[in-house]
Scaffold this active site. Structure first.
Site, mmCIF file in Angstrom:
data_model
loop_
_atom_site.group_PDB
_atom_site.id
_atom_site.type_symbol
_atom_site.label_atom_id
_atom_site.label_comp_id
_atom_site.label_asym_id
_atom_site.label_seq_id
_atom_site.Cartn_x
_atom_site.Cartn_y
_atom_site.Cartn_z
ATOM 1 N N ASN A 7 0.874 -1.171 0.000
ATOM 2 C CA ASN A 7 0.000 0.000 0.000
ATOM 3 C C ASN A 7 0.910 1.219 0.000
ATOM 4 O O ASN A 7 1.450 1.609 1.030
ATOM 5 C CB ASN A 7 -0.882 -0.047 1.260
ATOM 6 C CG ASN A 7 -1.793 1.163 1.357
ATOM 7 O OD1 ASN A 7 -1.716 2.079 0.541
ATOM 8 N ND2 ASN A 7 -2.646 1.172 2.363
ATOM 9 N N ARG A 85 -2.764 -2.090 -3.203
ATOM 10 C CA ARG A 85 -3.939 -1.264 -2.979
ATOM 11 C C ARG A 85 -3.875 -0.104 -3.969
ATOM 12 O O ARG A 85 -2.856 0.584 -4.055
ATOM 13 C CB ARG A 85 -3.938 -0.720 -1.555
ATOM 14 C CG ARG A 85 -5.098 0.203 -1.339
ATOM 15 C CD ARG A 85 -5.005 0.915 -0.030
ATOM 16 N NE ARG A 85 -6.189 1.729 0.163
ATOM 17 C CZ ARG A 85 -6.237 2.777 0.956
ATOM 18 N NH1 ARG A 85 -5.173 3.135 1.639
ATOM 19 N NH2 ARG A 85 -7.339 3.471 1.085
ATOM 20 N N HIS A 174 -12.818 3.104 0.577
ATOM 21 C CA HIS A 174 -12.736 2.077 1.631
ATOM 22 C C HIS A 174 -13.453 0.796 1.205
ATOM 23 O O HIS A 174 -13.895 0.014 2.051
ATOM 24 C CB HIS A 174 -13.413 2.549 2.945
ATOM 25 C CG HIS A 174 -12.703 3.675 3.642
ATOM 26 N ND1 HIS A 174 -13.383 4.680 4.280
ATOM 27 C CD2 HIS A 174 -11.391 3.931 3.832
ATOM 28 C CE1 HIS A 174 -12.521 5.528 4.821
ATOM 29 N NE2 HIS A 174 -11.302 5.084 4.559
ATOM 30 N N ARG A 235 -10.704 15.680 8.068
ATOM 31 C CA ARG A 235 -11.611 16.111 6.984
ATOM 32 C C ARG A 235 -12.969 16.494 7.565
ATOM 33 O O ARG A 235 -13.468 15.835 8.478
ATOM 34 C CB ARG A 235 -11.816 14.985 5.966
ATOM 35 C CG ARG A 235 -10.573 14.622 5.216
ATOM 36 C CD ARG A 235 -10.872 13.619 4.102
ATOM 37 N NE ARG A 235 -9.669 12.902 3.757
ATOM 38 C CZ ARG A 235 -9.569 11.577 3.734
ATOM 39 N NH1 ARG A 235 -10.612 10.816 4.000
ATOM 40 N NH2 ARG A 235 -8.428 11.014 3.415
ATOM 41 N N ASP A 277 -6.857 12.860 16.678
ATOM 42 C CA ASP A 277 -6.856 11.517 17.255
ATOM 43 C C ASP A 277 -8.034 11.382 18.229
ATOM 44 O O ASP A 277 -8.125 12.146 19.194
ATOM 45 C CB ASP A 277 -5.525 11.290 17.993
ATOM 46 C CG ASP A 277 -5.323 9.844 18.376
ATOM 47 O OD1 ASP A 277 -6.241 9.261 18.984
ATOM 48 O OD2 ASP A 277 -4.247 9.307 18.072
ATOM 49 N N GLU A 379 -7.993 -5.278 5.593
ATOM 50 C CA GLU A 379 -7.916 -4.994 4.157
ATOM 51 C C GLU A 379 -6.778 -5.773 3.507
ATOM 52 O O GLU A 379 -6.886 -6.204 2.364
ATOM 53 C CB GLU A 379 -7.708 -3.487 3.944
ATOM 54 C CG GLU A 379 -8.946 -2.676 4.262
ATOM 55 C CD GLU A 379 -8.647 -1.224 4.557
ATOM 56 O OE1 GLU A 379 -8.263 -0.932 5.718
ATOM 57 O OE2 GLU A 379 -8.783 -0.386 3.667
HETATM 58 P P1 ADP Z 1 -6.199 4.499 9.360
HETATM 59 O O1 ADP Z 1 -7.488 5.033 8.818
HETATM 60 O O2 ADP Z 1 -5.056 5.425 9.137
HETATM 61 O O3 ADP Z 1 -5.929 3.055 9.014
HETATM 62 P P2 ADP Z 1 -6.997 3.535 11.983
HETATM 63 O O4 ADP Z 1 -8.049 2.648 11.399
HETATM 64 O O5 ADP Z 1 -5.892 2.912 12.736
HETATM 65 O O6 ADP Z 1 -6.384 4.547 10.948
HETATM 66 O O7 ADP Z 1 -7.765 4.547 12.965
HETATM 67 C C1 ADP Z 1 -7.140 5.625 13.574
HETATM 68 C C2 ADP Z 1 -8.133 6.254 14.551
HETATM 69 O O8 ADP Z 1 -8.480 5.283 15.552
HETATM 70 C C3 ADP Z 1 -7.569 7.457 15.308
HETATM 71 O O9 ADP Z 1 -8.533 8.509 15.351
HETATM 72 C C4 ADP Z 1 -7.370 6.915 16.709
HETATM 73 O O10 ADP Z 1 -7.522 7.920 17.660
HETATM 74 C C5 ADP Z 1 -8.508 5.924 16.796
HETATM 75 N N1 ADP Z 1 -8.300 4.989 17.917
HETATM 76 C C6 ADP Z 1 -7.379 4.014 18.047
HETATM 77 N N2 ADP Z 1 -7.485 3.423 19.280
HETATM 78 C C7 ADP Z 1 -8.501 4.054 19.919
HETATM 79 C C8 ADP Z 1 -9.102 3.916 21.214
HETATM 80 N N3 ADP Z 1 -8.688 3.014 22.077
HETATM 81 N N4 ADP Z 1 -10.127 4.734 21.519
HETATM 82 C C9 ADP Z 1 -10.564 5.663 20.651
HETATM 83 N N5 ADP Z 1 -10.055 5.853 19.427
HETATM 84 C C10 ADP Z 1 -9.032 5.052 19.059
#
Ligand code: ADP
Length: 399
Positions: A7, A85, A174, A235, A277, A379
């Protein structure tokens, strides 16, 4: 038998080696901050993580480092192919494809639709061809799953010339995750393969929801680009497009710059003023930070409205599946969202909701129909499975 999954992003390269028959991940990792002095190769093998500096490395150097690691691990033997991907497949690709020169030309044609993502995806394909001459390469497109949407779902009410000459329509993204999660939800909820109505909510850094009727995407929240739909990490999701003209004029900045701010400075980050985050936002909200509270409430409210809207094309709701970093880990986001959707018959089981998270899939509502579920997306496994399927179909053997 193994498949190398790649990816390739603008400054990162994620990889995994997966045995599609056993679903076993042999090794995975990410080369990140490529092109900078801080570039690293981070690897996860047998549950252990390691990181090595690759100062100044770009994609080619990073992929060579990955290939040499795979060689040391003996994973280049019995390699069936490389699965890539690819973000934007336009209206051209409705499924995964063996990459041929014609397919590369078509991916290049889609650059106008995916200017940020398709060029690095193509870089990955080109380097993999050089490093693995003659080996099967497969493209797995984020947009492909949504090609089953009917015209009422993909048409924007805009001038005909835009739609015909500029290919302006909803494509959705997605797709690999929505396809994987809808299948897993079907099994978990014990629904019939030929008669089900599922909404999948992929909530990661980017977020989108899809209505899946009998295994097919019938509508989705992202559009021509991944900016449309629900609120995300950075976004905005859907906003009045006139905001762009208004802010552009007020700040004397070009519209492209405003669009960039809607992509990179909005969402959770823009509303909370703290972070993109969800963990940080949730923590601050719990400590009484007003803007973080608004960001969290707004995220769940917008999400619930989008899920409810996707019940229109389905006609009913059998299951709602949460996935992605937020969907799999945030019991708070799931609880708030399900509570907004009580009118659909969803009733939260608070204990089950607290228990389920990454790794433990399962039901988080009391009744079985409709039910809400947590499903861990994968994925990379889907890309490996598609590559193996195409290898079988086209008569490629592992080498
Ligand atoms: P990507 O889309 O880059 O693959 P992920 O699917 O890993 O990213 O998702 C990232 C998001 O998941 C971030 O907003 C992160 O804060 C959130 N996240 C990860 N662990 C937790 C948790 N324990 N509680 C709340 N949000 C979480």
């Amino acid at each position: 038998m193994n498949v190398l999954v790649l990816n390739c992003g603008s400054s990162s390269l994620k990889f995994a080696v997966i045995d599609p028959d056993t679903s076993l991940e042999r090794v995975s990792g990410i080369a990140q901050r490529l092109g900078s002095a801080e570039a690293t190769l981070d690897v996860k093998r047998n549950g252990n993580r390691s990181s090595e500096p690759l100062p100044g490395a770009r994609h080619e150097v990073a992929l060579r480092a990955i290939v040499s690691l795979l060689g040391e691990m003996g994973l280049l033997e019995r390699l069936l192919g490389v699965g890539h991907r690819v973000v934007h497949g336009g209206s051209t690709f409705s499924g995964s494809m063996e990459i041929t020169p014609e397919v590369i030309a078509k991916i290049e044609e889609c650059i106008a639709l995916g200017p940020l993502h398709n060029p690095p995806n193509l870089v990955g394909i080109k380097i993999a061809h050089e490093l693995f001459p003659g080996m099967l390469q497969v493209g797995v497109f984020d947009t492909a799953f949504h090609q089953t949407m009917p015209p009422v779902a993909y048409t924007y009410p805009v001038p005909l010339e835009w739609r015909e000459d500029l290919h302006v329509r909803r494509y959705g993204f997605h797709g690999t995750s929505h396809r994987f999660v809808a299948r897993a939800a079907l099994t978990l909820a014990g629904l019939p393969a030929g008669d089900h109505a599922i909404v999948t909510a992929h909530l990661g850094n980017g977020c989108s929801c899809t209505a899946v009727r009998n295994g097919k995407s019938v509508d989705t929240t992202m559009g021509l680009t991944p900016l449309e739909g629900v609120m995300m990490g950075t976004r905005s999701g859907s906003v009045d497009p006139a905001i762009i003209g208004h802010v552009s004029q007020a700040l004397s900045k070009p519209p492209g710059e405003i669009l960039d701010m809607l992509n990179k400075r909005s969402g959770l980050l823009g509303v909370s003023g703290l972070s993109n985050d969800m963990r940080t936002v949730e923590e601050a909200a719990a400590n009484g930070h007003e803007r973080a509270r608004l960001a969290l409430e707004l995220f769940c409210y917008v999400l619930a409205k989008a899920i409810a809207a996707l019940v229109v094309p389905l006609g009913r709701l059998d299951a709602l599946a949460f996935t992605g970093g937020i969907g799999e880990n945030s019991s708070t986001v799931r609880a708030k969202t399900v509570q907004h959707l009580g009118f659909l018959g969803l009733e939260l089981d608070e204990e089950a909701n607290k228990v389920h998270g990454r790794g433990t899939a399962g039901q988080i509502t009391k009744k079985t129909r409709p039910q809400a579920l947590v499903v861990a997306t994968n994925e990379e496994l889907m890309i490996a499975s598609d590559t193996a399927e195409i290898a079988r179909r086209n008569g490629h053997a592992a080498r």
